[in-house]
Design a protein around this motif. Structure first.
Motif, mmCIF file in Angstrom:
data_model
loop_
_atom_site.group_PDB
_atom_site.id
_atom_site.type_symbol
_atom_site.label_atom_id
_atom_site.label_comp_id
_atom_site.label_asym_id
_atom_site.label_seq_id
_atom_site.Cartn_x
_atom_site.Cartn_y
_atom_site.Cartn_z
ATOM 1 N N ILE A 14 0.842 -1.204 0.000
ATOM 2 C CA ILE A 14 0.000 0.000 0.000
ATOM 3 C C ILE A 14 0.874 1.250 0.000
ATOM 4 N N THR A 15 1.948 1.224 0.782
ATOM 5 C CA THR A 15 2.851 2.363 0.840
ATOM 6 C C THR A 15 3.561 2.577 -0.495
ATOM 7 N N VAL A 16 3.980 1.508 -1.134
ATOM 8 C CA VAL A 16 4.623 1.616 -2.452
ATOM 9 C C VAL A 16 3.630 2.151 -3.482
ATOM 10 N N LEU A 17 2.394 1.681 -3.430
ATOM 11 C CA LEU A 17 1.375 2.200 -4.347
ATOM 12 C C LEU A 17 1.121 3.683 -4.100
ATOM 13 N N TYR A 18 1.138 4.083 -2.845
ATOM 14 C CA TYR A 18 0.993 5.505 -2.523
ATOM 15 C C TYR A 18 2.150 6.291 -3.131
ATOM 16 N N TRP A 19 3.360 5.748 -3.028
ATOM 17 C CA TRP A 19 4.529 6.419 -3.620
ATOM 18 C C TRP A 19 4.377 6.535 -5.137
ATOM 19 N N ILE A 20 3.953 5.449 -5.780
ATOM 20 C CA ILE A 20 3.827 5.436 -7.243
ATOM 21 C C ILE A 20 2.772 6.433 -7.717
ATOM 22 N N PHE A 21 1.650 6.496 -7.022
ATOM 23 C CA PHE A 21 0.534 7.362 -7.426
ATOM 24 C C PHE A 21 0.434 8.630 -6.577
ATOM 25 N N LYS A 22 1.563 9.087 -6.055
ATOM 26 C CA LYS A 22 1.574 10.238 -5.153
ATOM 27 C C LYS A 22 0.971 11.498 -5.772
ATOM 28 N N VAL A 23 1.322 11.783 -7.003
ATOM 29 C CA VAL A 23 0.821 13.006 -7.631
ATOM 30 C C VAL A 23 -0.689 12.928 -7.800
ATOM 31 N N GLU A 24 -1.165 11.814 -8.301
ATOM 32 C CA GLU A 24 -2.606 11.656 -8.514
ATOM 33 C C GLU A 24 -3.372 11.748 -7.195
ATOM 34 N N ILE A 25 -2.866 11.085 -6.163
ATOM 35 C CA ILE A 25 -3.550 11.082 -4.858
ATOM 36 C C ILE A 25 -3.532 12.479 -4.252
ATOM 37 N N LEU A 26 -2.361 13.104 -4.213
ATOM 38 C CA LEU A 26 -2.259 14.415 -3.582
ATOM 39 C C LEU A 26 -3.011 15.488 -4.363
ATOM 40 N N GLU A 27 -3.074 15.362 -5.682
ATOM 41 C CA GLU A 27 -3.843 16.335 -6.456
ATOM 42 C C GLU A 27 -5.348 16.104 -6.332
ATOM 43 N N LYS A 28 -5.758 14.884 -6.010
ATOM 44 C CA LYS A 28 -7.182 14.647 -5.718
ATOM 45 C C LYS A 28 -7.556 15.297 -4.392
ATOM 46 N N LEU A 29 -6.615 15.306 -3.454
ATOM 47 C CA LEU A 29 -6.883 15.925 -2.155
ATOM 48 C C LEU A 29 -6.869 17.446 -2.233
ATOM 49 N N TYR A 30 -5.943 18.003 -3.045
ATOM 50 C CA TYR A 30 -5.886 19.455 -3.200
ATOM 51 C C TYR A 30 -5.261 19.791 -4.553
ATOM 52 N N PHE A 31 -5.939 20.640 -5.298
ATOM 53 C CA PHE A 31 -5.428 21.076 -6.595
ATOM 54 C C PHE A 31 -5.686 22.561 -6.761
ATOM 55 N N ALA A 32 -4.628 23.296 -7.079
ATOM 56 C CA ALA A 32 -4.722 24.708 -7.451
ATOM 57 C C ALA A 32 -3.808 24.879 -8.654
ATOM 58 N N GLN A 33 -4.311 25.435 -9.720
ATOM 59 C CA GLN A 33 -3.642 25.433 -11.024
ATOM 60 C C GLN A 33 -2.161 25.779 -10.958
ATOM 61 N N GLY A 34 -1.790 26.955 -10.579
ATOM 62 C CA GLY A 34 -0.385 27.346 -10.583
ATOM 63 C C GLY A 34 0.435 26.616 -9.538
ATOM 64 N N PHE A 35 -0.136 26.469 -8.364
ATOM 65 C CA PHE A 35 0.544 25.807 -7.253
ATOM 66 C C PHE A 35 0.863 24.354 -7.584
ATOM 67 N N SER A 36 -0.114 23.618 -8.051
ATOM 68 C CA SER A 36 0.091 22.202 -8.358
ATOM 69 C C SER A 36 1.097 22.011 -9.487
ATOM 70 N N ASP A 37 1.070 22.897 -10.469
ATOM 71 C CA ASP A 37 2.058 22.836 -11.553
ATOM 72 C C ASP A 37 3.471 23.022 -11.004
ATOM 73 N N GLU A 38 3.649 23.995 -10.123
ATOM 74 C CA GLU A 38 4.967 24.245 -9.532
ATOM 75 C C GLU A 38 5.397 23.103 -8.600
ATOM 76 N N MET A 39 4.435 22.525 -7.892
ATOM 77 C CA MET A 39 4.749 21.356 -7.043
ATOM 78 C C MET A 39 5.292 20.225 -7.906
ATOM 79 N N TYR A 40 4.651 20.004 -9.037
ATOM 80 C CA TYR A 40 5.084 18.933 -9.941
ATOM 81 C C TYR A 40 6.428 19.273 -10.593
ATOM 82 N N ASN A 41 6.561 20.470 -11.101
ATOM 83 C CA ASN A 41 7.779 20.880 -11.809
ATOM 84 C C ASN A 41 9.012 20.893 -10.909
ATOM 85 N N ASN A 42 8.832 21.184 -9.639
ATOM 86 C CA ASN A 42 9.950 21.229 -8.693
ATOM 87 C C ASN A 42 10.124 19.928 -7.913
#
Length: 148
Positions: A14-42
């Motif tokens: 479960i922890t490995v799956l969380y690591w693999i799908f971290k972006v999808e999971i965390l963006e489902k919990l919170y998404f803001a256009q510019g912020f999420s893009d910068e989180m991903y890019n950095n």
């Protein structure tokens, strides 16, 4: 013995799956256009996820193997550890995230705060997974929070 290993393997999976799908999971919990893009890019999603996994599994290990006391083996003691890790981890992640953004000259203070509030859900879930994965080898706390 087999049941204990099964719980550990499932928790790790479960922890490995969380690591693999971290972006999808965390963006489902919170998404803001510019912020999420910068989180991903950095690559901040990876940093936040690593801190969350480390803190959840680390605090669970401390509870079950370092504290491991009969006096501290009730469900409310386990709940206090859950509350501690659920509050401290997002605070650490907030300072890491805002530090990275500040050094890049970007201000996402409010978005980072909202993101870390939603990250509390993931940290709490990770702590529960870690607890049920490793509690079986504890000599005094293995029945916490739910008896076998």
């Amino acid at each position: 013995m087999e049941k204990k290993v099964t719980y550990l393997v499932v928790g790790i999976a479960i922890t490995v799956l969380y690591w693999i799908f971290k972006v999808e999971i965390l963006e489902k919990l919170y998404f803001a256009q510019g912020f999420s893009d910068e989180m991903y890019n950095n690559s901040i999603y990876g940093i936040v996820t690593a801190i969350s996994i480390g803190m959840a599994w680390g605090v669970a290990a401390i509870y079950y193997y370092v504290i491991n006391s009969v006096r501290f083996a009730r469900w409310w003691h386990w709940l206090s550890m859950l509350v501690i890790v659920t509050l401290i981890t997002p605070i650490i992640c907030y300072f890491v995230t805002t530090g990275i953004f500040n050094s890049a000259g970007k201000d996402f203070t409010h978005e980072a705060m909202a993101f870390e509030l939603s990250n509390m859900i993931a940290v709490a879930a990770l702590f529960v997974v870690a607890s049920f994965s490793i509690r079986w080898w504890s000599s005094n706390c293995r029945h916490t929070p739910i008896p076998q």
